[in-house]
Design a protein around this motif. Structure first.
Motif, mmCIF file in Angstrom:
data_model
loop_
_atom_site.group_PDB
_atom_site.id
_atom_site.type_symbol
_atom_site.label_atom_id
_atom_site.label_comp_id
_atom_site.label_asym_id
_atom_site.label_seq_id
_atom_site.Cartn_x
_atom_site.Cartn_y
_atom_site.Cartn_z
ATOM 1 N N ARG A 220 -11.350 1.794 -0.150
ATOM 2 C CA ARG A 220 -12.549 2.028 -0.263
ATOM 3 C C ARG A 220 -13.195 0.514 0.554
ATOM 4 N NH1 ARG A 220 -14.734 2.587 -5.429
ATOM 5 N NH2 ARG A 220 -16.902 2.598 -4.392
ATOM 6 N N THR A 221 -12.122 0.298 0.863
ATOM 7 C CA THR A 221 -12.491 -1.294 1.143
ATOM 8 C C THR A 221 -12.283 -1.306 3.055
ATOM 9 O OG1 THR A 221 -11.272 -2.021 -0.662
ATOM 10 C CG2 THR A 221 -11.996 -4.094 1.737
ATOM 11 N N PHE B 9 -4.953 3.748 -8.766
ATOM 12 C CA PHE B 9 -6.293 2.762 -8.505
ATOM 13 C C PHE B 9 -5.943 2.016 -7.311
ATOM 14 C CE2 PHE B 9 -8.111 -1.513 -9.293
ATOM 15 C CZ PHE B 9 -9.145 -1.109 -9.950
ATOM 16 N N ALA B 10 -4.875 1.560 -6.966
ATOM 17 C CA ALA B 10 -4.404 0.376 -5.612
ATOM 18 C C ALA B 10 -4.964 1.164 -4.340
ATOM 19 C CB ALA B 10 -3.517 -0.572 -5.650
ATOM 20 N N ARG C 25 -15.888 -9.585 -0.408
ATOM 21 C CA ARG C 25 -16.839 -7.905 -0.336
ATOM 22 C C ARG C 25 -18.101 -9.538 -1.271
ATOM 23 N NH1 ARG C 25 -13.442 -4.000 -2.563
ATOM 24 N NH2 ARG C 25 -12.975 -5.566 -3.466
ATOM 25 N N ARG D 35 -12.314 -8.882 -3.194
ATOM 26 C CA ARG D 35 -13.458 -9.072 -4.051
ATOM 27 C C ARG D 35 -14.238 -10.233 -3.532
ATOM 28 N NH1 ARG D 35 -12.670 -8.212 -9.875
ATOM 29 N NH2 ARG D 35 -14.928 -7.944 -9.453
ATOM 30 N N ARG E 259 -5.989 -7.758 -3.911
ATOM 31 C CA ARG E 259 -7.487 -7.381 -3.774
ATOM 32 C C ARG E 259 -8.451 -8.460 -4.479
ATOM 33 N NH1 ARG E 259 -10.010 -4.707 -9.000
ATOM 34 N NH2 ARG E 259 -11.002 -3.112 -8.480
ATOM 35 N N LYS F 238 -5.776 -3.120 6.842
ATOM 36 C CA LYS F 238 -5.912 -1.928 5.925
ATOM 37 C C LYS F 238 -5.174 -0.764 6.022
ATOM 38 C CE LYS F 238 -9.113 1.357 4.310
ATOM 39 N NZ LYS F 238 -11.074 2.146 4.571
ATOM 40 N N ASN G 171 -0.010 0.927 -0.460
ATOM 41 C CA ASN G 171 0.174 2.482 -1.290
ATOM 42 C C ASN G 171 0.451 3.550 -1.834
ATOM 43 O OD1 ASN G 171 -0.687 -0.666 -3.041
ATOM 44 N ND2 ASN G 171 -2.286 -0.709 -1.523
ATOM 45 N N ASP H 147 -8.304 1.744 -4.229
ATOM 46 C CA ASP H 147 -9.462 0.526 -3.896
ATOM 47 C C ASP H 147 -8.946 0.571 -2.464
ATOM 48 O OD1 ASP H 147 -10.908 -1.916 -5.285
ATOM 49 O OD2 ASP H 147 -8.780 -2.348 -3.899
ATOM 50 N N LEU I 294 -2.287 -5.973 -6.383
ATOM 51 C CA LEU I 294 -3.760 -5.850 -7.454
ATOM 52 C C LEU I 294 -3.880 -7.264 -7.356
ATOM 53 C CD1 LEU I 294 -2.625 -2.413 -9.260
ATOM 54 C CD2 LEU I 294 -5.019 -3.240 -7.871
#
Length: 110
Positions: A33-34, A26-27, A96, A93, A89, A47, A54, A30, A85
Protein backbone atom coordinates in the motif's frame (compact mmCIF):
# COMPACT_ATOMS: atom_id res chain seq x y z
CA UNK A 1 -1.02 -42.53 18.35
CA UNK A 2 -1.62 -38.87 19.27
CA UNK A 3 -1.24 -36.31 16.50
CA UNK A 4 1.03 -33.33 16.98
CA UNK A 5 -1.89 -30.90 16.91
CA UNK A 6 -3.76 -32.84 19.59
CA UNK A 7 -1.17 -32.15 22.26
CA UNK A 8 -0.70 -28.97 24.24
CA UNK A 9 2.57 -28.37 22.43
CA UNK A 10 0.80 -28.68 19.08
CA UNK A 11 -1.81 -26.14 20.13
CA UNK A 12 0.89 -23.69 21.19
CA UNK A 13 2.70 -24.15 17.86
CA UNK A 14 -0.57 -23.60 16.00
CA UNK A 15 -1.36 -20.38 17.89
CA UNK A 16 2.16 -19.01 17.49
CA UNK A 17 2.25 -19.79 13.79
CA UNK A 18 -1.17 -18.16 13.27
CA UNK A 19 -0.03 -15.01 15.09
CA UNK A 20 3.18 -14.92 13.04
CA UNK A 21 1.22 -15.43 9.82
CA UNK A 22 -1.07 -12.51 10.71
CA UNK A 23 1.99 -10.27 11.23
CA UNK A 24 3.46 -11.43 7.91
CA UNK A 25 0.24 -10.67 6.04
CA UNK A 26 0.04 -7.25 7.72
CA UNK A 27 3.63 -6.46 6.70
CA UNK A 28 2.95 -7.52 3.10
CA UNK A 29 -0.24 -5.45 2.83
CA UNK A 30 1.45 -2.43 4.39
CA UNK A 31 4.40 -2.67 2.00
CA UNK A 32 2.13 -2.99 -1.03
CA UNK A 33 0.00 0.00 0.00
CA UNK A 34 3.01 2.31 0.36
CA UNK A 35 4.18 4.49 -2.53
CA UNK A 36 7.48 3.35 -4.11
CA UNK A 37 9.08 6.78 -3.68
CA UNK A 38 8.46 6.68 0.09
CA UNK A 39 10.96 3.82 0.45
CA UNK A 40 13.67 5.86 -1.27
CA UNK A 41 12.78 9.00 0.69
CA UNK A 42 13.09 7.02 3.95
CA UNK A 43 16.51 5.75 2.92
CA UNK A 44 15.36 2.12 2.78
CA UNK A 45 15.48 -0.52 0.08
CA UNK A 46 12.95 -0.44 -2.75
CA UNK A 47 9.30 -1.37 -2.62
CA UNK A 48 10.02 -4.30 -4.92
CA UNK A 49 12.64 -5.67 -2.50
CA UNK A 50 10.34 -5.44 0.54
CA UNK A 51 7.45 -6.83 -1.49
CA UNK A 52 9.52 -9.89 -2.34
CA UNK A 53 10.78 -10.29 1.25
CA UNK A 54 7.30 -9.95 2.73
CA UNK A 55 5.69 -12.07 0.01
CA UNK A 56 8.19 -14.87 0.61
CA UNK A 57 7.70 -14.50 4.37
CA UNK A 58 3.93 -14.79 3.94
CA UNK A 59 4.21 -17.92 1.79
CA UNK A 60 6.66 -19.57 4.19
CA UNK A 61 4.50 -18.56 7.13
CA UNK A 62 1.44 -20.10 5.49
CA UNK A 63 3.27 -23.35 4.79
CA UNK A 64 4.45 -23.58 8.40
CA UNK A 65 1.04 -23.03 10.07
CA UNK A 66 0.60 -25.73 12.68
CA UNK A 67 3.42 -27.88 11.29
CA UNK A 68 5.95 -28.67 14.03
CA UNK A 69 8.53 -29.89 11.50
CA UNK A 70 8.25 -26.61 9.53
CA UNK A 71 8.35 -24.38 12.62
CA UNK A 72 11.96 -23.31 11.92
CA UNK A 73 10.89 -22.15 8.44
CA UNK A 74 8.22 -20.05 10.12
CA UNK A 75 10.90 -18.43 12.27
CA UNK A 76 12.78 -17.31 9.15
CA UNK A 77 9.52 -15.94 7.78
CA UNK A 78 8.68 -13.87 10.85
CA UNK A 79 12.23 -12.47 10.94
CA UNK A 80 11.79 -10.99 7.46
CA UNK A 81 8.42 -9.48 8.31
CA UNK A 82 9.69 -8.38 11.73
CA UNK A 83 12.56 -6.42 10.22
CA UNK A 84 10.11 -4.64 7.95
CA UNK A 85 7.70 -3.88 10.80
CA UNK A 86 10.37 -2.77 13.28
CA UNK A 87 12.70 -0.81 11.01
CA UNK A 88 11.19 0.05 7.64
CA UNK A 89 7.56 0.75 8.56
CA UNK A 90 8.36 3.41 11.21
CA UNK A 91 10.64 5.21 8.74
CA UNK A 92 7.93 5.07 6.08
CA UNK A 93 5.33 6.40 8.50
CA UNK A 94 7.60 9.33 9.29
CA UNK A 95 8.02 10.10 5.57
CA UNK A 96 4.26 9.83 5.03
CA UNK A 97 3.63 12.10 7.99
CA UNK A 98 1.53 9.54 9.90
CA UNK A 99 4.14 8.56 12.45
CA UNK A 100 3.94 11.59 14.67
CA UNK A 101 6.84 13.97 14.79
CA UNK A 102 7.80 13.68 18.41
CA UNK A 103 7.16 10.87 20.86
CA UNK A 104 5.66 11.95 24.15
CA UNK A 105 6.27 10.01 27.31
CA UNK A 106 4.64 10.56 30.70
CA UNK A 107 7.24 13.23 31.58
CA UNK A 108 7.66 14.92 28.22
CA UNK A 109 9.26 14.13 24.86
CA UNK A 110 11.75 11.31 24.46
Amino acid sequence: MVSALGSAQGIVILLLSLAAFAAEVFALVDAMRTRPDAFVAAGKRTKKFWGIVNGLATVLGFVSIGQPWFFSIGIFAIVGAGIYLADVRPALRQVRGTGGGQHMGPYGPW
